[in-house]
Design an enzyme around this catalytic site. Structure first.
Site, PDB file in Angstrom:
ATOM      1  CG  HIS A  67      31.557  48.671  35.776  1.00  0.00           C
ATOM      2  ND1 HIS A  67      32.591  47.946  36.323  1.00  0.00           N
ATOM      3  CD2 HIS A  67      30.631  48.808  36.758  1.00  0.00           C
ATOM      4  CE1 HIS A  67      32.310  47.657  37.574  1.00  0.00           C
ATOM      5  NE2 HIS A  67      31.124  48.170  37.876  1.00  0.00           N
ATOM      6  CG  HIS A  87      26.976  51.446  38.270  1.00  0.00           C
ATOM      7  ND1 HIS A  87      26.277  50.263  38.419  1.00  0.00           N
ATOM      8  CD2 HIS A  87      28.217  51.205  38.776  1.00  0.00           C
ATOM      9  CE1 HIS A  87      27.051  49.362  39.002  1.00  0.00           C
ATOM     10  NE2 HIS A  87      28.242  49.906  39.229  1.00  0.00           N
TER      11      HIS A  87
HETATM   12  P1  AMP Z   1      30.222  47.233  40.755  1.00  0.00           P
HETATM   13  O1  AMP Z   1      29.714  46.629  42.041  1.00  0.00           O
HETATM   14  O2  AMP Z   1      30.271  48.718  40.741  1.00  0.00           O
HETATM   15  O3  AMP Z   1      31.512  46.578  40.328  1.00  0.00           O
HETATM   16  O4  AMP Z   1      29.126  46.856  39.666  1.00  0.00           O
HETATM   17  C1  AMP Z   1      29.103  45.628  39.021  1.00  0.00           C
HETATM   18  C2  AMP Z   1      27.739  45.471  38.426  1.00  0.00           C
HETATM   19  O5  AMP Z   1      27.801  44.454  37.443  1.00  0.00           O
HETATM   20  C3  AMP Z   1      26.661  45.041  39.427  1.00  0.00           C
HETATM   21  O6  AMP Z   1      25.640  46.037  39.490  1.00  0.00           O
HETATM   22  C4  AMP Z   1      26.150  43.713  38.858  1.00  0.00           C
HETATM   23  O7  AMP Z   1      24.760  43.580  38.991  1.00  0.00           O
HETATM   24  C5  AMP Z   1      26.576  43.808  37.405  1.00  0.00           C
HETATM   25  N1  AMP Z   1      26.784  42.531  36.728  1.00  0.00           N
HETATM   26  C6  AMP Z   1      27.531  41.490  37.159  1.00  0.00           C
HETATM   27  N2  AMP Z   1      27.513  40.496  36.245  1.00  0.00           N
HETATM   28  C7  AMP Z   1      26.749  40.934  35.208  1.00  0.00           C
HETATM   29  C8  AMP Z   1      26.350  40.369  33.953  1.00  0.00           C
HETATM   30  N3  AMP Z   1      26.739  39.147  33.573  1.00  0.00           N
HETATM   31  N4  AMP Z   1      25.555  41.105  33.144  1.00  0.00           N
HETATM   32  C9  AMP Z   1      25.159  42.339  33.528  1.00  0.00           C
HETATM   33  N5  AMP Z   1      25.501  42.921  34.683  1.00  0.00           N
HETATM   34  C10 AMP Z   1      26.282  42.234  35.527  1.00  0.00           C
END
Ligand code: AMP
Length: 141
Positions: A104, A106
């Site tokens: 993903h 950001h």
């Molecule tokens: P990373 O730490 O780079 O893997 O980012 C993962 C991101 O996913 C974090 O910023 C979380 O807040 C976000 N996240 C986790 N679960 C969900 C969800 N169900 N819907 C939207 N964002 C999420």
């Protein structure tokens, strides 16, 4: 390419519509939705629908598509949300801060005085090590 069969991955579940999300953009390969714990107003995640662990494993076509969508969203953040700048970043691997092992990007809109700090404290490396690092990477590319 939009087929998605990973049963336990949370972003796969979101891509399949099994878990709700605040969808910002969707096509047959890419989905973008608001981060549930936003670092700033409008913080969005761009995911490839197909399960890919992280950016290093992502097929080139999907990588191009994901960054194309990330750029469109960044532009909309500036024109529609009044963002003064945008951070676009992706974490690969737990040690790099990746908490969801599904690639993903950001897209984080930045606002003057938003207080968010994404800093990279510098490491001091000798010139020789800088030369060696450059050579190793350069040879591999
Ligand atoms: P990373 O730490 O780079 O893997 O980012 C993962 C991101 O996913 C974090 O910023 C979380 O807040 C976000 N996240 C986790 N679960 C969900 C969800 N169900 N819907 C939207 N964002 C999420």
């Amino acid at each position: 390419m939009s087929e998605n069969k990973n049963t336990s991955c949370i972003f796969c579940k979101i891509a399949r519509g099994e878990i709700p999300s605040y969808k910002v953009y969707e096509d047959n390969e890419i989905l973008a939705f608001l981060d549930i714990n936003p670092a700033s107003r409008g913080h969005t995640l761009v995911v490839v629908k197909e399960h890919v662990d992280d950016v290093t494993k992502c097929p080139r076509h999907l990588l191009d598509r994901a960054f194309e969508v990330a750029q469109m969203i960044a532009q909309a953040m500036v024109s529609q949300l009044g963002a003064d700048g945008v951070n676009i970043l992706t974490n690969a691997g737990e040690v790099a801060g990746q908490s969801v092992p599904h690639f993903h990007i950001h897209v984080i809109p930045r606002y003057i005085n938003d207080g968010l700090k994404l800093t990279f404290p510098p490491k001091q490396l000798e010139n020789k090590e800088m030369e060696d690092l450059k050579d190793i990477l350069n040879k591999a590319l």
